[in-house]
Design a protein around this motif. Structure first.
Motif, short mmCIF file in Angstrom:
data_model
loop_
_atom_site.label_atom_id
_atom_site.label_comp_id
_atom_site.label_asym_id
_atom_site.label_seq_id
_atom_site.Cartn_x
_atom_site.Cartn_y
_atom_site.Cartn_z
N ASP A 21 0.41 -1.20 -0.04
CA ASP A 21 0.10 0.05 -0.41
C ASP A 21 0.80 1.26 0.14
OD1 ASP A 21 -2.38 -1.25 0.10
OD2 ASP A 21 -2.48 -1.68 2.36
N TYR A 22 1.25 1.62 0.71
CA TYR A 22 2.57 2.29 0.78
C TYR A 22 3.03 2.52 -0.35
CZ TYR A 22 6.96 5.27 1.85
OH TYR A 22 8.06 6.28 2.35
N THR A 25 1.74 4.07 -2.78
CA THR A 25 1.44 6.07 -3.26
C THR A 25 2.82 6.78 -4.02
OG1 THR A 25 3.04 6.33 -1.00
CG2 THR A 25 0.60 5.65 -0.71
N HIS A 49 9.23 3.72 -9.42
CA HIS A 49 7.91 4.25 -8.12
C HIS A 49 9.52 4.74 -7.65
CE1 HIS A 49 4.76 1.55 -8.87
NE2 HIS A 49 5.89 1.10 -9.65
#
Length: 108
Positions: A21-22, A25, A49
Motif C-alpha cells: 500500500d505504501y 502511493t 516508482h
C-alpha cells in the motif's frame, strides 16, 4: 538524509504488511503525479516508482524499480547545490534510473 538511509527505510517499508500500500502511493514514472513527464520511454517508464522534488534547491529520484530481468531494486539518487539548469540534472538522474533498470551481463 543520506541516500543509503533512504534505501534502508524503503527496504524496511517494503517488508511490512502495509508495504504494498505504501509503494502504491508513489507516482509511476511517465504515468502520473510529479513523474508524468519523466522516463516516458523504455523499461524505466511504468516500473520506476519514486519522487523527484526535494526540499530547497535539489533534485532526485528514490523508490522502487523492476529491472529488465524482473529483479526489484530500491534506489535513492540525490543532488543538491548544483549550478546547472534543473532540467540537465533531472535528465542525468533519469539516465541513472534507466541504467539501474537495464540488465547488464555480469552484474549491476
Amino acid at each position: 538524509m543520506a541516500p543509503h538511509a533512504i534505501v534502508q527505510l524503503l527496504r524496511y517499508c517494503s517488508t511490512q504488511p502495509w508495504g504494498a500500500d505504501y509503494k502504491a502511493t508513489f507516482p509511476i514514472a511517465g504515468v502520473d503525479g510529479s513523474l508524468t513527464e519523466r522516463l516516458r520511454v523504455a523499461a524505466a517508464a511504468q516500473s520506476h516508482h519514486g519522487e523527484n522534488r526535494l526540499a530547497g534547491r535539489g533534485e532526485g529520484a528514490l523508490g522502487f524499480a523492476t529491472t529488465d530481468g524482473g529483479e526489484v531494486v530500491v534506489f535513492s539518487i540525490l543532488s543538491n547545490n548544483f549550478n546547472l539548469p534543473a532540467k540537465r540534472v533531472t535528465d542525468a538522474i533519469d539516465e541513472l534510473v534507466q541504467a539501474i533498470v537495464e540488465d547488464t551481463p555480469g552484474g549491476h
